[in-house]
Design an enzyme around this catalytic site. Structure first.
Site, PDB file in Angstrom:
ATOM      1  N   PRO A 123       0.579  -1.372   0.383  1.00  0.00           N
ATOM      2  CA  PRO A 123      -0.180   0.296   0.217  1.00  0.00           C
ATOM      3  C   PRO A 123       0.839   1.024  -0.046  1.00  0.00           C
ATOM      4  CG  PRO A 123      -0.426  -1.264   2.139  1.00  0.00           C
ATOM      5  CD  PRO A 123       0.434  -2.565   0.829  1.00  0.00           C
ATOM      6  N   GLU A 150       3.040  -6.574   8.067  1.00  0.00           N
ATOM      7  CA  GLU A 150       3.540  -5.151   8.010  1.00  0.00           C
ATOM      8  C   GLU A 150       4.801  -5.178   6.842  1.00  0.00           C
ATOM      9  OE1 GLU A 150       2.348  -3.119  10.068  1.00  0.00           O
ATOM     10  OE2 GLU A 150       1.579  -4.890  10.781  1.00  0.00           O
ATOM     11  N   ARG A 192      -3.183  -9.256 -20.441  1.00  0.00           N
ATOM     12  CA  ARG A 192      -4.216  -8.811 -21.173  1.00  0.00           C
ATOM     13  C   ARG A 192      -3.738  -8.560 -22.872  1.00  0.00           C
ATOM     14  NH1 ARG A 192      -7.023  -4.107 -21.096  1.00  0.00           N
ATOM     15  NH2 ARG A 192      -8.813  -4.828 -22.318  1.00  0.00           N
ATOM     16  N   ASP A 207     -10.323   0.941 -24.678  1.00  0.00           N
ATOM     17  CA  ASP A 207      -9.734   0.487 -23.575  1.00  0.00           C
ATOM     18  C   ASP A 207     -10.340   2.084 -22.352  1.00  0.00           C
ATOM     19  OD1 ASP A 207      -9.562  -1.867 -22.832  1.00  0.00           O
ATOM     20  OD2 ASP A 207      -8.210  -2.012 -22.450  1.00  0.00           O
TER      21      ASP A 207
HETATM   22  N1  ADE Z   1      -0.721  -4.958  -0.034  1.00  0.00           N
HETATM   23  C1  ADE Z   1      -1.508  -4.498   0.838  1.00  0.00           C
HETATM   24  N2  ADE Z   1      -1.975  -3.719   0.174  1.00  0.00           N
HETATM   25  C2  ADE Z   1      -1.817  -3.821  -1.030  1.00  0.00           C
HETATM   26  C3  ADE Z   1      -2.375  -2.166  -1.599  1.00  0.00           C
HETATM   27  N3  ADE Z   1      -3.434  -1.818  -1.917  1.00  0.00           N
HETATM   28  N4  ADE Z   1      -1.452  -2.472  -3.199  1.00  0.00           N
HETATM   29  C4  ADE Z   1      -0.937  -3.317  -3.026  1.00  0.00           C
HETATM   30  N5  ADE Z   1      -0.303  -4.610  -2.731  1.00  0.00           N
HETATM   31  C5  ADE Z   1      -1.130  -4.437  -1.289  1.00  0.00           C
END
Ligand code: ADE
Length: 283
Positions: A123, A150, A192, A207
């Protein structure tokens, strides 16, 4: 293209065998290896994580497990399990019949473009976009490192730059339990776009995002369904009018749902006039 995935949940990647990716495997345009990270862990309990340095909640994945795993995968020394297609009915193509699997168009600054691409879903990564998918569809070898808990000890990512071009990527502003689902998302978006994988080239040229706009609505038979009619222009047979209508639907939808995309979209005079008629101002 070759894809390798390192994970503590190999079965999570099974969907890669199905549908479009299964077809790409069956066609010989894609091969996928899935590696159980615990194969590189030592001891009876094979731990892959440990408490964070400096304290705090959760667990961090260990560098002494990830390091050798990524070394072996980069060097082609890791066995793992090879995913077979779940679609065994298609004919295999010879390697010399394949298009678009050679060549590598993605170059970062000062990086050796012959190195494999290591994608680390997190994230905290850079947002994954359709432009990334397009660039990465030309790669020869992509390795995904799925972190859990984590995350992975940062030294693993730093050290991997000796053997890989490394990208930490996020699929959106929310937190998943681990990287596996992000791998499914990224792999599908990339595969794809490998030439020949999607039957109809136009379907990805048109797309959403390919011209910076969202795609408009689509319709098919029957012409009337539950008293709802297909927009008349689509059954007029007038291709010029159909193209104009589609462009306007695409502009309108983008304005309503993702107005920020209009700043960078390639808009001509007619587009701007149409949008201004809907209350848009370019400033
Ligand atoms: N791992 C945990 N959350 C994630 C996200 N939003 N994007 C990519 N990998 C992740």
């Amino acid at each position: 293209m070759r894809i390798d995935v390192a994970t503590i949940f190999p079965e999570y990647l099974d969907p890669l065998r199905h549908a479009l990716l299964g077809k790409a495997i069956e066609q010989g345009r894609l091969s996928v290896g899935v590696h159980d990270l615990r194969d590189w862990a030592a001891g009876t309990h094979k731990p892959v994580d440990s408490a964070p340095a400096g304290g705090g909640p959760g667990m961090v994945m260990k560098p002494d497990v990830w390091g050798p795993a990524l070394d072996d995968i980069a060097a082609g020394r890791a066995d793992g399990s090879e995913l077979d297609s779940a679609m065994p009915h298609l004919e295999r193509l010879r390697h010399d019949e394949l298009q678009g699997v050679a060549g590598n168009s993605y170059d970062g600054e000062g990086e050796d473009s012959d190195l494999p691409l290591l994608l680390v879903p997190t994230p905290t990564g850079k947002p994954f976009t359709q432009d990334d998918a397009r660039a990465w569809s030309h790669e020869n070898h992509i390795v995904f490192a799925c972190g859990r808990y984590e995350g992975i000890d940062q030294r693993v990512i730093d050290d991997a730059r000796n053997r890989y071009r490394v990208r930490e990527v996020s699929i959106g502003d929310y937190v998943l339990i681990g990287g596996e689902v992000a791998v499914l998302v990224i792999a599908e978006a990339v595969v794809r776009l490998i030439p020949g994988v999607l039957g109809n080239k136009r379907s990805h040229e048109e797309d959403s995002f390919s011209d910076g706009l969202l795609e408009g609505p689509s319709y098919t038979k029957p012409r009337v369904w539950r008293d709802l009619e297909i927009p008349e222009v689509l059954t007029s047979g007038n291709h010029g009018l159909v193209d104009k209508w589609r462009r306007e639907q695409s502009l309108q939808r983008t304005l309503e749902r993702r107005p920020e995309l209009l700043h960078d979209a390639d808009l001509n005079k007619a587009d701007k006039k149409f949008l201004e008629g809907l209350g848009w101002t370019s400033a």
